[in-house]
Structures are given as C-alpha cells and as structure tokens.
Design an enzyme around this catalytic site. Structure first.
Site, PDB file in Angstrom:
ATOM      1  N   HIS A  17      -1.544   7.634  -3.410  1.00 32.46           N
ATOM      2  CA  HIS A  17      -1.505   6.897  -4.683  1.00 32.46           C
ATOM      3  C   HIS A  17      -2.410   7.575  -5.717  1.00 32.46           C
ATOM      4  O   HIS A  17      -2.029   7.730  -6.877  1.00 32.46           O
ATOM      5  CB  HIS A  17      -1.994   5.451  -4.492  1.00 32.46           C
ATOM      6  N   LYS A  43       7.095  -9.272   1.946  1.00 32.79           N
ATOM      7  CA  LYS A  43       5.916  -8.580   2.470  1.00 32.79           C
ATOM      8  C   LYS A  43       4.693  -9.476   2.368  1.00 32.79           C
ATOM      9  O   LYS A  43       4.392  -9.997   1.307  1.00 32.79           O
ATOM     10  CB  LYS A  43       5.624  -7.342   1.613  1.00 32.79           C
ATOM     11  N   ARG A  93       8.405  10.281  -2.009  1.00 38.76           N
ATOM     12  CA  ARG A  93       7.880  11.087  -0.921  1.00 38.76           C
ATOM     13  C   ARG A  93       8.987  11.830  -0.204  1.00 38.76           C
ATOM     14  O   ARG A  93       8.904  13.006   0.069  1.00 38.76           O
ATOM     15  CB  ARG A  93       7.138  10.200   0.096  1.00 38.76           C
ATOM     16  N   SER A 131       0.798   3.231   2.820  1.00 39.09           N
ATOM     17  CA  SER A 131      -0.177   2.171   3.098  1.00 39.09           C
ATOM     18  C   SER A 131       0.082   1.544   4.463  1.00 39.09           C
ATOM     19  O   SER A 131      -0.855   1.239   5.206  1.00 39.09           O
ATOM     20  CB  SER A 131      -0.107   1.082   2.027  1.00 39.09           C
TER      21      SER A 131
HETATM   22  P1  ADP Z   1       5.650  -0.783  -3.284  1.00 38.73           P
HETATM   23  O1  ADP Z   1       5.501  -1.949  -2.364  1.00 38.73           O
HETATM   24  O2  ADP Z   1       6.005  -1.149  -4.677  1.00 38.73           O
HETATM   25  O3  ADP Z   1       6.482   0.345  -2.771  1.00 38.73           O
HETATM   26  P2  ADP Z   1       3.375   0.880  -2.723  1.00 38.73           P
HETATM   27  O4  ADP Z   1       1.941   0.567  -2.995  1.00 38.73           O
HETATM   28  O5  ADP Z   1       3.764   1.063  -1.308  1.00 38.73           O
HETATM   29  O6  ADP Z   1       4.152  -0.266  -3.429  1.00 38.73           O
HETATM   30  O7  ADP Z   1       3.795   2.170  -3.529  1.00 38.73           O
HETATM   31  C1  ADP Z   1       3.759   2.231  -4.923  1.00 38.73           C
HETATM   32  C2  ADP Z   1       4.437   3.486  -5.387  1.00 38.73           C
HETATM   33  O8  ADP Z   1       3.709   4.613  -4.960  1.00 38.73           O
HETATM   34  C3  ADP Z   1       5.859   3.680  -4.856  1.00 38.73           C
HETATM   35  O9  ADP Z   1       6.636   4.308  -5.857  1.00 38.73           O
HETATM   36  C4  ADP Z   1       5.672   4.611  -3.690  1.00 38.73           C
HETATM   37  O10 ADP Z   1       6.830   5.389  -3.467  1.00 38.73           O
HETATM   38  C5  ADP Z   1       4.537   5.463  -4.214  1.00 38.73           C
HETATM   39  N1  ADP Z   1       3.742   6.046  -3.133  1.00 38.73           N
HETATM   40  C6  ADP Z   1       3.148   5.439  -2.094  1.00 38.73           C
HETATM   41  N2  ADP Z   1       2.526   6.309  -1.294  1.00 38.73           N
HETATM   42  C7  ADP Z   1       2.735   7.528  -1.839  1.00 38.73           C
HETATM   43  C8  ADP Z   1       2.386   8.867  -1.478  1.00 38.73           C
HETATM   44  N3  ADP Z   1       1.714   9.136  -0.364  1.00 38.73           N
HETATM   45  N4  ADP Z   1       2.789   9.843  -2.297  1.00 38.73           N
HETATM   46  C9  ADP Z   1       3.507   9.592  -3.408  1.00 38.73           C
HETATM   47  N5  ADP Z   1       3.886   8.373  -3.795  1.00 38.73           N
HETATM   48  C10 ADP Z   1       3.517   7.356  -3.027  1.00 38.73           C
END
Ligand code: ADP
Length: 165
Positions: A17, A43, A93, A131
């Site tokens: 992130h 979730k 990703r 996450s």
């Molecule tokens: P959500 O539940 O909305 O997917 P996340 O916190 O899991 O929320 O992710 C928020 C955004 O960040 C999403 O677009 C996800 O694809 C991106 N994201 C999460 N982890 C990574 C990572 N390691 N690299 C790039 N983008 C990421």
C-alpha cells in the site's frame, strides 16, 4: 491542485500500500488515503476503522502533509467529490485483481463520469503481498517484518496475544 483518493480496507496497511501511495504522490499534489469502515461489506475487518486509520497515519508519517488519511463510509464517489478529488487510485498486483477492479471502476464511472480511476502496479517485491496474507502469517506466529511497518507489526502482535512485555 490535483488530488487523488486511494481507497481500501487497509486491514492493516502493508508496504505494498505504501509503495502505491508513494507512486500516487509523484503524480498528484495530494493523496487522500480513504479507509473504508467496512460495516456494510461481508468482510469483517481484524482492526477497527479507528485502528486502521491510526496505523496508516503512523506508517505514512514520513510523507508529510502531502498525504492525508481519512475514514469514510457510503459511496466512494460521494467521498471523492466531498474532498474535491480528481481521481481514484487502485492497485493491480496480478491478473486475479483485474476482474473485480474492472467492475468497480466501471460502476464508479457510471456513478460519477468525471472521476477517473487510475491503476498502478507496485514494485515487483510487493506483487504477491496482501493484507489478508499478512494477517494470516501474524496469526500463525510468523515474521511479518518484511511486509509491514514496525507499528503495524506491533499492533498485530498485540492482536494475536504475542505483545512485547
Ligand atoms: P480493498 O478491500 O478495497 O481491496 P485493500 O486494502 O485490500 O482494500 O486494497 C486497497 C487497494 O490497494 C486495492 O486496489 C488493492 O488492489 C491495492 N493493493 C493492496 N495490496 C497491494 C500491493 N501489495 N501492491 C499493490 N496494490 C495493492
């Protein structure tokens, strides 16, 4: 002044992130990290929205005033408009992210034609980082140090009862 909103659950914020926030900050004057409360989705987050906001604020402290962390609820596009955002930032990703992200971007465009969604890929070493993976490793007592900031590592240890005394 151009402002981008980076929405997500951030449960918790990872180095992936942070990599994306840094990339956003190179393209926009201001990055708003929008932490969704997650009340309405299926979730059930590990951390409360207040905890997720504080963890993200601490983890992004080094970036200064260009980055702001705010909790939000309801429609993302309403939030983007309320903060005067120009675009939405999302991360891609792998191919597996694509379908959901494509749907989300399409729906958001339907709701707000003027707000563009931008997709950014992270540095190679974060391509497999999520996450949920971090939560799982922490729950099993594994080392999450390579994936998250120190404050997040400590918060995970406290959640799973392995806090430093
Ligand atoms: P959500 O539940 O909305 O997917 P996340 O916190 O899991 O929320 O992710 C928020 C955004 O960040 C999403 O677009 C996800 O694809 C991106 N994201 C999460 N982890 C990574 C990572 N390691 N690299 C790039 N983008 C990421």
């Amino acid at each position: 002044m151009k402002k981008v909103v980076y929405p997500g659950t951030f449960d918790p914020i990872t180095n992936g992130h942070i990599d994306l926030v840094e990339r956003g900050a190179r393209l926009f004057d201001q990055v708003v990290v929008a932490v969704v409360s997650g009340g309405s989705t299926s979730k059930q987050p590990l951390f409360t929205v207040e905890e997720r906001v504080v963890l993200a604020q601490e983890a992004l402290q080094g970036m200064g005033r260009q980055v702001e962390v705010i909790a939000f609820d309801g429609f993302l596009v309403d939030f983007v408009r309320s903060v005067g955002g120009d675009a939405i930032l999302r991360g891609l990703r792998a191919v597996s992210d694509f379908e959901y992200e494509f749907q989300l971007a399409g729906m958001n465009r339907h709701l707000a034609e003027e707000i563009e969604t931008l997709f950014v890929t992270p540095a190679q070493q974060y391509g497999y980082l999520s996450s949920s993976m971090v939560r799982e490793i922490a729950q099993l007592g594994g080392d999450v140090a390579p994936f998250v900031q120190k404050n997040v590592q400590q918060a995970l240890e406290e959640k799973f009862g392995r806090g430093v005394q």
